[in-house]
Design a protein around this motif. Structure first.
Motif, PDB file in Angstrom:
ATOM      1  N   GLY A 113     -75.193  50.118  23.882  1.00  0.00           N
ATOM      2  CA  GLY A 113     -74.607  48.809  23.630  1.00  0.00           C
ATOM      3  C   GLY A 113     -75.358  48.043  22.565  1.00  0.00           C
ATOM      4  N   ARG A 114     -76.674  48.150  22.583  1.00  0.00           N
ATOM      5  CA  ARG A 114     -77.462  47.453  21.572  1.00  0.00           C
ATOM      6  C   ARG A 114     -77.228  48.057  20.195  1.00  0.00           C
ATOM      7  NH1 ARG A 114     -83.823  47.507  20.219  1.00  0.00           N
ATOM      8  NH2 ARG A 114     -83.819  45.717  18.792  1.00  0.00           N
ATOM      9  N   LEU A 115     -77.114  49.367  20.123  1.00  0.00           N
ATOM     10  CA  LEU A 115     -76.874  50.025  18.838  1.00  0.00           C
ATOM     11  C   LEU A 115     -75.554  49.542  18.233  1.00  0.00           C
ATOM     12  CD1 LEU A 115     -77.736  52.117  16.743  1.00  0.00           C
ATOM     13  CD2 LEU A 115     -76.582  53.864  18.125  1.00  0.00           C
ATOM     14  N   ARG A 116     -74.540  49.392  19.080  1.00  0.00           N
ATOM     15  CA  ARG A 116     -73.261  48.887  18.578  1.00  0.00           C
ATOM     16  C   ARG A 116     -73.416  47.467  18.028  1.00  0.00           C
ATOM     17  NH1 ARG A 116     -70.750  50.770  23.718  1.00  0.00           N
ATOM     18  NH2 ARG A 116     -69.943  52.891  23.391  1.00  0.00           N
ATOM     19  N   GLU A 117     -74.187  46.641  18.729  1.00  0.00           N
ATOM     20  CA  GLU A 117     -74.364  45.263  18.264  1.00  0.00           C
ATOM     21  C   GLU A 117     -75.131  45.237  16.952  1.00  0.00           C
ATOM     22  OE1 GLU A 117     -76.956  41.885  20.073  1.00  0.00           O
ATOM     23  OE2 GLU A 117     -74.925  41.632  20.874  1.00  0.00           O
ATOM     24  N   GLN A 118     -76.137  46.084  16.813  1.00  0.00           N
ATOM     25  CA  GLN A 118     -76.888  46.129  15.556  1.00  0.00           C
ATOM     26  C   GLN A 118     -75.981  46.497  14.386  1.00  0.00           C
ATOM     27  OE1 GLN A 118     -79.973  48.885  16.928  1.00  0.00           O
ATOM     28  NE2 GLN A 118     -81.517  47.297  16.598  1.00  0.00           N
TER      29      GLN A 118
END
Length: 321
Positions: A113-118
């Motif tokens: 999920g964090r990778l998508r936000e980045q």
């Protein structure tokens, strides 16, 4: 309260339909789901004076309370009773199984999920960290008081898990590596906790308690724990309640209907005798007796052979736990 005369069947098994003019009976109070805006409803809980003294010793020492005993003696319910009486807030529960790990109880990090936000040009790492039940117990308080954590059935865990718990329970802190690696300008991060919309701030990746939580650990005695773990616990063996205590438990759970139930008290006592006899043969849980009393209250006869086998079947002779 039903007068005790036989009730018509709700389900008849003949392919017909239920008469909508007849309301379905209410379930027992302990089988009514709690609503989102409803506080946790404490169930009546009765134990002996000696057991109460052991619980208080663990509270005073702020040591984990290791509760053992046969299935159905109220090990898990004890945690909820203590939290309700002392105002420690909703119980944080960690149900342990063979796949449980310490990290699961401390926190979860949603790396994908964090990778998508980045990729979208933002990076709030705290939004992707949620403390687990043990992490939340360390990081939060309830109205200025410590939290209560129930570690349920630790004896079902991997052999190494009790030892893995030692440092966290002794020091009252742990590190989240994903946050500890952040640069200084991101040293303080707000992360989610379990069971509420609240967030807590974690500095330099370390979660450290202000108060040691009160930890209740249950075990059905399926295996022994390491000595290093045991010496850090206060140990409580819950005995199976005798007939007098069972009468008190029934009175407490059916307090609102007690005047009507009193008229059937000879049959309740007979149920208690049947319960204790069958428990001695193969083990029974106290809530099985409460189920039988509830059926009696509604005009059903749990003493009938086929219902007795369904409701009061021994746990160690063909029944399931």
């Amino acid at each position: 309260m039903n007068s005790g005369r036989p009730q018509e069947r709700l389900f008849r098994g003949g392919g017909g339909t239920y008469d909508d003019s007849v309301p379905l009976p209410e379930p027992p109070p302990w089988r009514r789901p709690r609503q989102d805006d409803e506080p946790e409803r404490p169930r009546p809980y009765l134990i002996g004076d000696q057991e109460v003294e052991v619980v208080n010793a663990a509270l005073r020492l702020r040591r984990p309370l290791l509760v053992t005993g046969s299935p159905g003696t109220g090990k898990s319910s004890l945690a909820h009773a203590v939290a309700a009486e002392l105002g420690l807030g909703p119980v944080l529960v960690w149900p342990v199984n063979t796949r449980a790990t310490l990290t699961d109880a401390l926190y979860r990090y949603d790396a994908i999920g964090r990778l998508r936000e980045q990729r979208d040009g933002t990076d709030d790492i705290g939004s992707f960290v949620r403390l687990g039940p043990l992490g939340t117990a360390l990081a939060t308080r309830h109205e200025g008081r410590p939290r209560l954590l129930l570690i349920d059935e630790l004896d079902k865990s991997d052999l190494d898990l009790p030892n893995d718990l030692l440092f966290v329970l002794e020091e009252g802190e742990f590190t989240i590596p994903e946050l500890a690696r952040l640069p200084e300008e991101q040293a303080e991060v707000a992360v989610h906790v379990q069971g509420s919309q609240e967030k807590v701030r974690v500095r330099q990746g370390t979660v450290r308690c202000r108060d040691f939580p009160f930890v209740v650990i249950t075990s059905n005695g399926e295996r022994e724990f390491p000595a290093a773990f045991l010496r850090r616990c206060v140990r409580l063996e819950l005995p199976e309640p005798g007939p007098e205590q069972l009468e008190g438990i029934v009175r407490a759970h059916f307090a609102q209907d007690l005047p009507q139930l009193q008229a059937q008290w000879p049959r309740v006592r007979e149920l208690i005798r049947t319960f204790t006899d069958r428990r001695n043969l193969g083990g029974l849980a106290t809530d099985q007796l409460l189920h039988a009393v509830h059926l009696l209250q509604q005009g059903v006869h749990p003493e009938a052979g086929h219902l007795r086998e369904a409701v009061l079947r021994e746990l160690r002779s063909g029944g399931s736990r």
